[in-house]
Design an enzyme around this catalytic site. Structure first.
Site, short mmCIF file in Angstrom:
data_model
loop_
_atom_site.label_atom_id
_atom_site.label_comp_id
_atom_site.label_asym_id
_atom_site.label_seq_id
_atom_site.Cartn_x
_atom_site.Cartn_y
_atom_site.Cartn_z
N TYR A 151 0.82 -1.22 0.00
CA TYR A 151 0.00 0.00 0.00
C TYR A 151 0.85 1.27 0.00
CZ TYR A 151 -4.50 -2.39 0.66
OH TYR A 151 -5.65 -3.14 0.47
N HIS A 207 -9.05 -6.43 -2.93
CA HIS A 207 -8.12 -5.51 -3.59
C HIS A 207 -7.96 -5.94 -5.03
CE1 HIS A 207 -4.52 -3.15 -4.51
NE2 HIS A 207 -4.09 -4.24 -5.13
P1 IDP Z 1 -9.14 0.53 -4.07
O1 IDP Z 1 -9.00 -0.62 -3.11
O2 IDP Z 1 -10.54 0.64 -4.61
O3 IDP Z 1 -8.10 0.53 -5.16
P2 IDP Z 1 -7.64 2.70 -2.87
O4 IDP Z 1 -7.94 4.14 -3.06
O5 IDP Z 1 -6.43 2.15 -3.56
O6 IDP Z 1 -8.95 1.87 -3.23
O7 IDP Z 1 -7.47 2.45 -1.30
C1 IDP Z 1 -6.95 1.23 -0.81
C2 IDP Z 1 -7.84 0.77 0.31
O8 IDP Z 1 -7.71 1.70 1.39
C3 IDP Z 1 -9.33 0.74 0.00
O9 IDP Z 1 -9.74 -0.47 -0.60
C4 IDP Z 1 -9.96 0.97 1.34
O10 IDP Z 1 -10.08 -0.27 2.08
C5 IDP Z 1 -8.95 1.86 2.05
N1 IDP Z 1 -9.35 3.25 1.94
C6 IDP Z 1 -9.28 4.06 0.86
N2 IDP Z 1 -9.75 5.29 1.13
C7 IDP Z 1 -10.13 5.28 2.42
C8 IDP Z 1 -10.69 6.26 3.30
O11 IDP Z 1 -10.95 7.41 2.93
N3 IDP Z 1 -10.95 5.84 4.58
C9 IDP Z 1 -10.69 4.58 5.03
N4 IDP Z 1 -10.16 3.64 4.24
C10 IDP Z 1 -9.87 3.97 2.95
MG MG Z 2 -6.06 0.83 -5.02
#
Ligand code: IDP
Ligand code: MG
Length: 151
Positions: A51, A117
């Site tokens: 991440y 993911h």
């Molecule tokens: P994705 O999994 O849809 O690609 P990303 O933006 O890459 O989304 O974020 C990775 C993971 O981090 C998300 O799946 C979610 O579980 C968590 N996440 C993303 N944004 C937030 C937030 O604003 N609050 C809490 N958790 C978040």
């Molecule tokens: Mg992502």
């Protein structure tokens, strides 16, 4: 054909809720194939590497803490434009915005426990797959794919 390989994780909430089979079934029903698969529990270093793009964001600590809480299932999934196609099956990051019919739209409630993911592009797929799999851990599913997809 544009066969791509992407990293899919059934996160610890998916394993704990017994939804791995459901998630795999949805990917397979679309015709994507699994070229590698394992269950493992991430340590903090591997979680932070996976991440890395989110380092410094307010939710980063919780994200790393959660993804390391229990076993997850990692898969290399292949198919025609599989990166975008798997993201479509997974649905929007926030389950409240995810379309019904998507994994998150059907099965999840909150952004912090959104089950799955999926890599978001070619570069991230390549980078993330290396975190979970060695080069010799992939099997060839080319024959299966070529039988069932055609432009
Ligand atoms: P994705 O999994 O849809 O690609 P990303 O933006 O890459 O989304 O974020 C990775 C993971 O981090 C998300 O799946 C979610 O579980 C968590 N996440 C993303 N944004 C937030 C937030 O604003 N609050 C809490 N958790 C978040
Ligand atoms: Mg992502």
């Amino acid at each position: 054909m544009t066969i791509e390989r992407t990293l899919i994780l059934c996160k610890p909430d998916a394993v704990s809720r017994g939804l791995v089979g459901e998630i795999v079934a949805r990917l397979e029903r679309r015709g994507y194939v699994i070229a590698a698969m394992k269950m493992l529990q991430l340590d903090g270093d591997r979680a932070r590497a996976h991440y890395a793009e989110h380092a410094g964001k307010p939710f980063f600590g919780d994200l790393v803490a959660f993804i390391t809480t229990g076993p997850l299932v990692a898969m290399a999934v292949e198919g025609e434009n599989a990166i975008e196609g798997c993201r479509q099956i997974i649905g929007a990051t926030n389950p409240l915005s995810a379309a019904p019919g998507s994994i998150r739209g059907d099965l999840a409630q909150t952004i912090g426990r959104n089950l799955v993911h999926g890599s978001d592009g070619k570069d991230s797929a390549e980078r993330e797959l290396k975190i979970f799999f060695g080069a010799n851990e992939f099997v060839s599913r080319r024959h299966d794919l070529e039988r069932w997809i055609k432009d």
